[in-house]
Design a protein around this motif. Structure first.
Motif, mmCIF file in Angstrom:
data_model
loop_
_atom_site.group_PDB
_atom_site.id
_atom_site.type_symbol
_atom_site.label_atom_id
_atom_site.label_comp_id
_atom_site.label_asym_id
_atom_site.label_seq_id
_atom_site.Cartn_x
_atom_site.Cartn_y
_atom_site.Cartn_z
ATOM 1 N N ALA A 1 -70.661 -6.637 60.734
ATOM 2 C CA ALA A 1 -70.763 -6.167 59.280
ATOM 3 C C ALA A 1 -71.776 -6.938 58.750
ATOM 4 O O ALA A 1 -72.771 -6.484 58.148
ATOM 5 C CB ALA A 1 -69.515 -6.485 58.695
ATOM 6 N N GLU A 2 -71.900 -8.296 59.007
ATOM 7 C CA GLU A 2 -73.068 -9.265 58.387
ATOM 8 C C GLU A 2 -74.589 -8.624 58.885
ATOM 9 O O GLU A 2 -75.337 -8.797 58.200
ATOM 10 C CB GLU A 2 -72.760 -10.419 58.968
ATOM 11 C CG GLU A 2 -71.531 -11.458 58.455
ATOM 12 C CD GLU A 2 -71.606 -11.345 56.732
ATOM 13 O OE1 GLU A 2 -72.776 -11.526 56.201
ATOM 14 O OE2 GLU A 2 -70.864 -10.917 56.022
ATOM 15 N N LYS A 3 -74.509 -8.320 60.037
ATOM 16 C CA LYS A 3 -75.845 -7.629 60.671
ATOM 17 C C LYS A 3 -75.918 -6.421 60.009
ATOM 18 O O LYS A 3 -77.464 -6.340 59.655
ATOM 19 C CB LYS A 3 -75.748 -7.635 62.009
ATOM 20 C CG LYS A 3 -75.884 -8.762 63.087
ATOM 21 C CD LYS A 3 -75.732 -8.259 64.334
ATOM 22 C CE LYS A 3 -75.756 -9.392 65.281
ATOM 23 N NZ LYS A 3 -75.794 -9.459 66.690
ATOM 24 N N MET A 4 -75.188 -5.588 59.733
ATOM 25 C CA MET A 4 -75.529 -4.204 59.013
ATOM 26 C C MET A 4 -75.827 -4.589 57.308
ATOM 27 O O MET A 4 -76.575 -3.809 56.866
ATOM 28 C CB MET A 4 -74.318 -3.339 59.154
ATOM 29 C CG MET A 4 -74.027 -2.798 60.666
ATOM 30 S SD MET A 4 -72.665 -1.795 60.811
ATOM 31 C CE MET A 4 -73.132 -0.109 59.875
ATOM 32 N N LEU A 5 -75.306 -5.307 56.822
ATOM 33 C CA LEU A 5 -75.444 -5.556 55.496
ATOM 34 C C LEU A 5 -77.003 -6.060 55.532
ATOM 35 O O LEU A 5 -77.523 -5.902 54.307
ATOM 36 C CB LEU A 5 -74.504 -6.746 54.932
ATOM 37 C CG LEU A 5 -73.023 -6.218 54.669
ATOM 38 C CD1 LEU A 5 -72.061 -7.317 54.461
ATOM 39 C CD2 LEU A 5 -73.127 -5.168 53.419
ATOM 40 N N ALA A 6 -77.392 -7.045 56.312
ATOM 41 C CA ALA A 6 -78.705 -7.747 56.309
ATOM 42 C C ALA A 6 -79.655 -6.358 56.556
ATOM 43 O O ALA A 6 -80.642 -6.328 55.746
ATOM 44 C CB ALA A 6 -78.801 -8.696 57.303
ATOM 45 N N THR A 7 -79.482 -5.755 57.192
ATOM 46 C CA THR A 7 -80.108 -4.229 57.633
ATOM 47 C C THR A 7 -80.211 -3.472 56.325
ATOM 48 O O THR A 7 -81.507 -3.249 55.733
ATOM 49 C CB THR A 7 -79.658 -3.583 58.691
ATOM 50 O OG1 THR A 7 -79.837 -4.279 60.038
ATOM 51 C CG2 THR A 7 -80.559 -2.123 58.961
ATOM 52 N N ALA A 8 -79.165 -3.410 55.619
ATOM 53 C CA ALA A 8 -79.169 -2.792 54.630
ATOM 54 C C ALA A 8 -79.867 -3.190 53.418
ATOM 55 O O ALA A 8 -80.643 -2.508 52.387
ATOM 56 C CB ALA A 8 -77.692 -2.318 54.253
ATOM 57 N N ALA A 9 -79.959 -4.656 53.115
ATOM 58 C CA ALA A 9 -80.504 -5.346 52.147
ATOM 59 C C ALA A 9 -81.986 -5.127 52.354
ATOM 60 O O ALA A 9 -83.059 -5.086 51.512
ATOM 61 C CB ALA A 9 -80.282 -6.754 52.392
ATOM 62 N N ARG A 10 -82.519 -5.355 53.649
ATOM 63 C CA ARG A 10 -84.115 -5.252 54.110
ATOM 64 C C ARG A 10 -84.667 -3.864 53.588
ATOM 65 O O ARG A 10 -85.521 -3.513 53.110
ATOM 66 C CB ARG A 10 -84.145 -5.374 55.636
ATOM 67 C CG ARG A 10 -85.767 -5.061 55.935
ATOM 68 C CD ARG A 10 -85.771 -5.394 57.498
ATOM 69 N NE ARG A 10 -84.874 -4.745 58.447
ATOM 70 C CZ ARG A 10 -85.127 -3.502 58.888
ATOM 71 N NH1 ARG A 10 -85.910 -2.724 58.172
ATOM 72 N NH2 ARG A 10 -84.140 -2.903 59.539
ATOM 73 N N GLN A 11 -83.555 -2.710 53.975
ATOM 74 C CA GLN A 11 -83.924 -1.425 53.774
ATOM 75 C C GLN A 11 -84.197 -1.016 52.227
ATOM 76 O O GLN A 11 -84.923 -0.398 51.968
ATOM 77 C CB GLN A 11 -82.908 -0.304 54.421
ATOM 78 C CG GLN A 11 -83.020 -0.589 56.222
ATOM 79 C CD GLN A 11 -81.865 0.184 56.520
ATOM 80 O OE1 GLN A 11 -80.882 0.403 55.936
ATOM 81 N NE2 GLN A 11 -81.864 0.641 57.963
ATOM 82 N N THR A 12 -83.178 -1.464 51.614
ATOM 83 C CA THR A 12 -83.066 -1.509 50.144
ATOM 84 C C THR A 12 -84.303 -2.102 49.521
ATOM 85 O O THR A 12 -85.150 -1.412 48.766
ATOM 86 C CB THR A 12 -81.855 -2.122 49.513
ATOM 87 O OG1 THR A 12 -80.716 -1.389 49.853
ATOM 88 C CG2 THR A 12 -82.037 -2.097 47.914
#
Length: 259
Positions: free
Chosen positions: A124-135
């Motif tokens: 989850a942490e890795k996916m949240l970090a990816t989402a933050a970068r994409q956002t």
């Protein structure tokens, strides 16, 4: 005029803002069994994919938020939401397309993790970090389109702005908003002063409490989340392959009509 919607749907929010900007009276209804894929009745007849929003206007039954916006602009041209200049109109539509696909997918993925608990712990942490970068990347793209203008539509609020509104606002609620004082943050502040937006976001905020039971409803079989096109792509490219496989194994995700 009847609008089938869910207050948390960014697609429905776009349409509600447009209706309110044009001063059109309408009734709201959330379809029964929404989120399960098993809705029936007039809503299912109007929206074969069982997706909100769907608009009923006399004999007209219209689904898809963009098509509904086009219908409203055709039938109620004043006040206009699209600019007159062809290039500016195309720009508004391209902004809408990016937000409705790429931006929506990120916000939807964040909901899958935060509320529906599809991923936990390190994944989850890795996916949240990816989402933050994409956002941040999408917000930078939007900031370029906004430039020094007060609105994405130009000198006045319109189609492009209401198309961005639900997605950027969701980012702010998720702690991924634009930097304070930046042009995009100042646009967001101006946006939240408009009566059409205030009413729409208040409805969304009031419905947020139900998300506390989201994971439980999925586990009970009351909901099967729809993994359509851009959402599935986001999961596959953002570390959620196992999320998809697990959802298929549990039969708690679904795809759109026809199955």
């Amino acid at each position: 005029m009847l609008l089938y919607e869910h207050p948390l749907s960014s697609y429905a929010q776009k349409v509600k803002i447009a209706l309110r900007e044009k001063g059109i009276a309408f009734d709201l209804e959330t379809p029964q069994a929404i989120g399960s894929g098993g809705s029936a009745g007039l809503f299912a007849a109007a929206s074969p994919r069982r997706e909100v929003p769907a608009l009923i206007d006399g004999d007209a039954q219209i689904f898809d938020s963009t098509i509904i916006l086009e219908y409203l602009e055709d039938k109620y041209p004043s006040p206009p939401l699209l600019p007159r200049d062809p290039a500016a109109r195309a720009s508004a539509r391209m902004i809408e397309e990016i937000c409705d696909t790429l931006y929506e997918a990120i916000n939807w993925g964040l909901s899958e993790i935060r509320w529906f608990k599809r991923a936990e712990g390190e994944q989850a942490e890795k996916m949240l970090a990816t989402a933050a970068r994409q956002t941040a990347e999408l917000q930078a793209w939007l900031a370029e389109r906004l430039g020094s203008k007060p609105w994405f539509n130009g000198d006045r609020f319109g189609w492009a702005d209401l198309s961005v509104a639900p997605y950027v606002n969701r980012s702010f609620t998720y702690g991924m908003g634009a930097a304070p004082g930046s042009p995009l943050a100042l646009w967001h502040a101006r946006l939240r002063e408009r009566p059409s937006v205030v009413a729409t976001f208040q409805e969304s905020d009031a419905a947020t409490g139900a998300l506390a039971e989201a994971a439980k409803r999925v586990a009970m079989g009351a909901m099967r989340r729809e993994y359509r096109d851009h959402r599935l792509e986001w999961m596959m490219k953002s570390g959620g392959v196992q999320v998809v496989l697990d959802g298929l194994a549990r039969n708690d995700i679904r795809f759109t009509w026809p199955i």
